[in-house]
Design a protein around this motif. Structure first.
Motif, PDB file in Angstrom:
ATOM      1  N   LEU A   1      -7.236   2.925  -3.507  1.00 44.11           N
ATOM      2  CA  LEU A   1      -6.560   4.205  -3.693  1.00 44.11           C
ATOM      3  C   LEU A   1      -7.146   5.022  -4.842  1.00 44.11           C
ATOM      4  O   LEU A   1      -6.960   6.247  -4.894  1.00 44.11           O
ATOM      5  N   SER A   2      -7.885   4.374  -5.754  1.00 42.10           N
ATOM      6  CA  SER A   2      -8.493   5.113  -6.870  1.00 42.10           C
ATOM      7  C   SER A   2      -9.524   6.126  -6.379  1.00 42.10           C
ATOM      8  O   SER A   2      -9.777   7.132  -7.039  1.00 42.10           O
TER       9      SER A   2
ATOM     10  N   LYS B   1      -9.157   7.984  -3.751  1.00 41.67           N
ATOM     11  CA  LYS B   1      -8.380   9.150  -3.300  1.00 41.67           C
ATOM     12  C   LYS B   1      -7.749   9.891  -4.480  1.00 41.67           C
ATOM     13  O   LYS B   1      -7.733  11.117  -4.513  1.00 41.67           O
ATOM     14  N   TYR B   2      -7.221   9.138  -5.447  1.00 42.48           N
ATOM     15  CA  TYR B   2      -6.458   9.742  -6.543  1.00 42.48           C
ATOM     16  C   TYR B   2      -7.239   9.859  -7.855  1.00 42.48           C
ATOM     17  O   TYR B   2      -6.737  10.437  -8.816  1.00 42.48           O
TER      18      TYR B   2
ATOM     19  N   GLU C   1       1.067   3.970  -3.033  1.00 43.03           N
ATOM     20  CA  GLU C   1       0.719   5.376  -2.780  1.00 43.03           C
ATOM     21  C   GLU C   1       1.876   6.307  -3.137  1.00 43.03           C
ATOM     22  O   GLU C   1       1.653   7.397  -3.653  1.00 43.03           O
ATOM     23  N   GLU C   2       3.102   5.877  -2.904  1.00 46.41           N
ATOM     24  CA  GLU C   2       4.260   6.689  -3.300  1.00 46.41           C
ATOM     25  C   GLU C   2       4.284   6.914  -4.807  1.00 46.41           C
ATOM     26  O   GLU C   2       4.513   8.025  -5.276  1.00 46.41           O
TER      27      GLU C   2
ATOM     28  N   LEU D   1       1.688   6.660  -6.932  1.00 44.33           N
ATOM     29  CA  LEU D   1       0.528   7.452  -7.329  1.00 44.33           C
ATOM     30  C   LEU D   1       0.713   8.936  -7.008  1.00 44.33           C
ATOM     31  O   LEU D   1       0.349   9.799  -7.809  1.00 44.33           O
ATOM     32  N   SER D   2       1.273   9.226  -5.858  1.00 45.47           N
ATOM     33  CA  SER D   2       1.413  10.626  -5.441  1.00 45.47           C
ATOM     34  C   SER D   2       2.499  11.376  -6.198  1.00 45.47           C
ATOM     35  O   SER D   2       2.528  12.600  -6.187  1.00 45.47           O
TER      36      SER D   2
ATOM     37  N   MET E   1       0.845  -1.202   0.000  1.00 44.15           N
ATOM     38  CA  MET E   1       0.000   0.000   0.000  1.00 44.15           C
ATOM     39  C   MET E   1       0.879   1.250   0.000  1.00 44.15           C
ATOM     40  O   MET E   1       0.638   2.191  -0.768  1.00 44.15           O
ATOM     41  N   LYS E   2       1.893   1.249   0.818  1.00 40.56           N
ATOM     42  CA  LYS E   2       2.799   2.405   0.901  1.00 40.56           C
ATOM     43  C   LYS E   2       3.529   2.626  -0.422  1.00 40.56           C
ATOM     44  O   LYS E   2       3.623   3.757  -0.908  1.00 40.56           O
TER      45      LYS E   2
END
Length: 136
Positions: free
Chosen positions: A79-80, A82-83, A51-52, A54-55, A47-48
């Protein structure tokens, strides 16, 4: 040329090898990243890492994952929200090549990720062929 980034999330090194195989046909693929779930990783580690990526990846992007319901699929789908991006499960070589090559001739205004996601599913369905039946 349009700038669509493609993120691939898979179990093991499948995504990395998929990109290497695609590059035998397309040449060097720009804007393609892989997030691999390795046996030593926990759900939280993956997950981490996802997210790295994606961000720090410029939009627009589409995420292609290997197995519907698997950890890469579940993580990227969560995560979709959020992003705000599209996730397509069942990534294979024809799907990746088709998506990548299509976007090479597109202008930025022509990129509609929801439509491209549907094109990925279409490529997936069309790439499965019982070749013996084609001989008849």
């Amino acid at each position: 040329m349009a700038k669509l980034n493609i993120i691939i999330g898979t179990h093991g090194h499948f995504g990395e090898e998929l990109v290497k195989s695609a590059e035998l046909i397309t040449g060097k693929m720009e804007g393609v990243q892989v997030v691999s779930l390795l046996p030593t990783m926990s759900f939280e580690d993956f997950m981490k890492q996802a997210e790295e990526v994606l961000s720090t990846t410029e939009k627009p992007y589409i995420v292609l994952v290997d197995l519907f319901g698997g950890t890469p699929c579940n993580v990227f789908t969560v995560l979709s929200r959020k992003y705000n991006y599209d996730v397509v499960a069942g990534v294979n070589l024809p799907m990746l090549i088709d998506l990548y090559v299509k976007t090479l001739s597109m202008e930025d205004a022509d990129i509609h990720t929801d439509e491209l996601a549907e094109e990925c599913v279409k490529a997936l369905k069309e790439s499965g062929v019982h070749t013996n039946k084609q001989l008849d």
